[in-house]
Design an enzyme around this catalytic site. Structure first.
Site, PDB file in Angstrom:
ATOM      1  N   HIS A 157       1.647  -5.012 -30.524  1.00 12.04           N
ATOM      2  CA  HIS A 157       0.321  -4.588 -31.082  1.00 12.04           C
ATOM      3  C   HIS A 157      -0.506  -5.271 -31.858  1.00 12.04           C
ATOM      4  O   HIS A 157      -1.015  -5.209 -32.974  1.00 12.04           O
ATOM      5  CB  HIS A 157       0.405  -3.276 -32.031  1.00 12.04           C
ATOM      6  CG  HIS A 157       1.498  -2.184 -31.260  1.00 12.04           C
ATOM      7  ND1 HIS A 157       1.002  -1.136 -30.650  1.00 12.04           N
ATOM      8  CD2 HIS A 157       2.994  -2.125 -31.088  1.00 12.04           C
ATOM      9  CE1 HIS A 157       2.098  -0.511 -30.218  1.00 12.04           C
ATOM     10  NE2 HIS A 157       3.213  -1.070 -30.459  1.00 12.04           N
ATOM     11  N   SER A 278     -19.540 -28.678 -31.996  1.00 12.65           N
ATOM     12  CA  SER A 278     -20.776 -27.941 -32.001  1.00 12.65           C
ATOM     13  C   SER A 278     -21.744 -28.894 -32.306  1.00 12.65           C
ATOM     14  O   SER A 278     -21.627 -29.926 -33.136  1.00 12.65           O
ATOM     15  CB  SER A 278     -20.693 -26.886 -33.066  1.00 12.65           C
ATOM     16  OG  SER A 278     -21.929 -26.606 -33.375  1.00 12.65           O
ATOM     17  N   LYS A 284     -16.779 -27.998 -36.542  1.00 15.99           N
ATOM     18  CA  LYS A 284     -16.265 -27.117 -35.652  1.00 15.99           C
ATOM     19  C   LYS A 284     -15.177 -28.001 -34.596  1.00 15.99           C
ATOM     20  O   LYS A 284     -15.660 -29.037 -34.173  1.00 15.99           O
ATOM     21  CB  LYS A 284     -17.408 -26.401 -34.721  1.00 15.99           C
ATOM     22  CG  LYS A 284     -17.946 -25.363 -35.456  1.00 15.99           C
ATOM     23  CD  LYS A 284     -17.169 -24.121 -35.720  1.00 15.99           C
ATOM     24  CE  LYS A 284     -16.640 -23.429 -34.755  1.00 15.99           C
ATOM     25  NZ  LYS A 284     -17.654 -22.269 -34.148  1.00 15.99           N
ATOM     26  N   GLU A 291     -10.589 -21.108 -23.562  1.00 13.96           N
ATOM     27  CA  GLU A 291     -11.674 -20.098 -23.270  1.00 13.96           C
ATOM     28  C   GLU A 291     -12.286 -19.966 -21.795  1.00 13.96           C
ATOM     29  O   GLU A 291     -12.368 -18.908 -21.170  1.00 13.96           O
ATOM     30  CB  GLU A 291     -12.991 -20.277 -24.204  1.00 13.96           C
ATOM     31  CG  GLU A 291     -12.709 -20.052 -25.376  1.00 13.96           C
ATOM     32  CD  GLU A 291     -13.925 -20.496 -26.380  1.00 13.96           C
ATOM     33  OE1 GLU A 291     -14.769 -20.075 -26.412  1.00 13.96           O
ATOM     34  OE2 GLU A 291     -13.711 -21.947 -26.844  1.00 13.96           O
TER      35      GLU A 291
END
Ligand code: ARG
Length: 462
Positions: A157, A278, A284, A291
């Site tokens: 979970h 970024s 970043k 992804e």
């Protein structure tokens, strides 16, 4: 004559839009090697059987080699007016060798040709993907061996559940990849029958040697039913479903990399080689490759859906709908190869933040089960009662705002007087993983043995 391939009974050209929707050369030009290999095998068999003359057989073979050279050079001008790869090869062959080219299509059809071509193409793709899966497994097993004792939280979970080792977690993906390879191998075995000679759908009256063409093209045998041979694309569906499941496995790991590299979690770092910045936020470091693996899974699963929908209403035998089998399949299998390469690269690259992982493993009273197990073993308590007692101890720790192993012994004894100081020892995360020695469990000893077993197996196969 309008179209050279089939225009005998036609008196005028197709509408431009008809030709546009009908042509497939933009996609199936990718199959030129397979198409020419199939034609070479067919011509050799026709000559051997005396269906065409030896001289024509030779001329066709020589011509096909020339066409192959031209197409392999990348300079061949594929023409949409010749519809597909079969039309383009045959037209060029006629330009090169003259009328003998017209004998090549004896006792075959584009229907058995394309089914054979695509089986060959898919078979090669499977072999490529299998090698990439093997490399991915090796990278995982090597990292697992290095981190056989690195403690991290195991989750259910997405809540800390019980401590596990990072190596154990990585080996879970090795097992998944092994089953993925098994699915591809199973599909490969079933697709390895040669449709060539089924002709349009009914077979042919010419005395073919189908075993000869099958053998020459590396198939185990000729397919036994001519209708089935040209009408099914289950071999593509099987491979796409193996690809979809593989992609889903990769995507789950990619998702973990995304979460675990977040500074909020901080379990993993990616080097500059696998992070991107970024354009506006100088701080970043984004896990774009992970992804994208997660996202590309959509394309791969989509290809399976698309072909299932193409096939679901088709009566036997060949229907033009089936021409739609190639574009998304070629894309999906290429995409899977790309994703496997990226995942292997990331597995090599990731550096676990072991201190952070260990600290997180202590959160959420993750060794509560170890205490319950101790109560069962040391006090002979039924597990259900032990679970209840431990629950009350967890509640006490929570109330005092301390971890289980920082809870004063007296607090535990207030709940269960028979608990002794030796119970505290089972509460460390190191002890927890060390004792999980059941077969398949997370103990570092097990993980080391499993990682070594995999590395040995993968090395001997590669
Ligand atoms: N381009 C076609 C395909 O990919 C080849 C088979 C064409 N057959 C036919 N009867 N029109 O399916």
């Amino acid at each position: 004559m309008t179209n050279k391939m089939w225009g005998g009974r036609f008196s005028s050209e197709p509408a431009a839009i008809m030709a546009e929707i009908n042509t497939s050369i933009d996609v199936d030009s990718r199959l030129f090697r397979q198409d020419i290999a199939v034609s070479r095998a067919h011509a050799a068999m026709l000559a051997k059987q005396g269906i065409i003359s030896a001289a024509d057989g030779k001329a066709i073979a020589r011509g096909l080699d020339l066409v192959l050279k031209e197409m392999a050079s990348g300079e061949f001008a594929f023409k949409r007016e010749h519809e597909d790869i079969h039309g383009n090869v045959e037209t060029r062959l006629r330009e090169l060798i003259g009328p003998a080219a017209g004998r090549l299509h004896t006792a075959r059809s584009r229907n058995d040709q394309v089914a054979t071509d695509f089986r060959l193409w898919v078979r090669e793709s499977i072999d490529e993907i299998d090698a990439l899966l093997g490399a991915y497994q090796r990278a995982l097993a090597e990292k697992a061996l290095a981190h056989a004792a690195t403690v991290m939280p195991g989750f259910t979970h997405l809540q800390p559940a019980q401590p596990v080792t990072f190596g154990h977690h990585l080996l879970a993906y090795v097992e998944m990849a092994a089953r993925d390879r098994g699915r591809f191998a199973g599909a490969r075995e079933r697709l390895n029958e040669c449709p060539l000679g089924a002709a349009a759908l009914a077979g042919t009256s010419f005395p073919l040697d189908r075993a000869m063409t099958a053998k020459r093209l590396g198939f185990a045998r000729p397919s036994a039913n001519s209708l089935d041979a040209v009408a099914d694309r289950d071999f593509v569906l099987e491979v796409l479903s193996a690809a979809a499941i593989t992609a889903v496995h990769l995507s789950r790991f990619a998702e973990e990399i995304v979460i675990w590299t977040s500074p909020m979690v901080g379990f993993l770092d990616l080097s500059d080689a696998f992070a991107t910045g970024s354009s506006i936020m100088p701080q970043k470091r984004n896990p774009d490759a992970a992804e994208l693996v997660r996202a590309k899974t959509g394309r791969i699963v989509g290809a399976l859906q698309a072909l299932l929908m193409v096939m679901k209403g088709l009566p036997l035998a060949y229907q033009k709908d089936m021409q739609e089998d190639k574009e998304s399949t070629i894309d999906a299998l290429g995409t899977l190869s790309l994703c496997l390469g990226a995942m292997t690269g990331m597995v090599d690259d990731i550096r676990p933040n072991t201190a952070r992982m260990r600290e997180a493993a202590t959160l959420g009273f993750s060794t509560a089960t170890d205490l319950a197990d101790w109560l069962v073993r040391a006090l002979d308590m039924p597990f259900r009662d032990a679970h209840h007692v431990t629950g009350r101890i967890v509640a006490a720790a929570e109330r005092l705002g301390v971890a289980l192993d920082a809870l004063p012994l007296e607090e535990m004894q207030a709940i269960e007087p028979r608990i002794g100081a030796e119970a505290l020892r089972v509460l460390s995360v190191e002890n927890s993983v060390k004792t999980r020695t059941s077969f398949g469990g997370t103990a570092p000893k097990n993980v080391r043995a499993q990682a070594r077993r995999w590395l040995k197996k993968l090395r001997s196969k590669a």
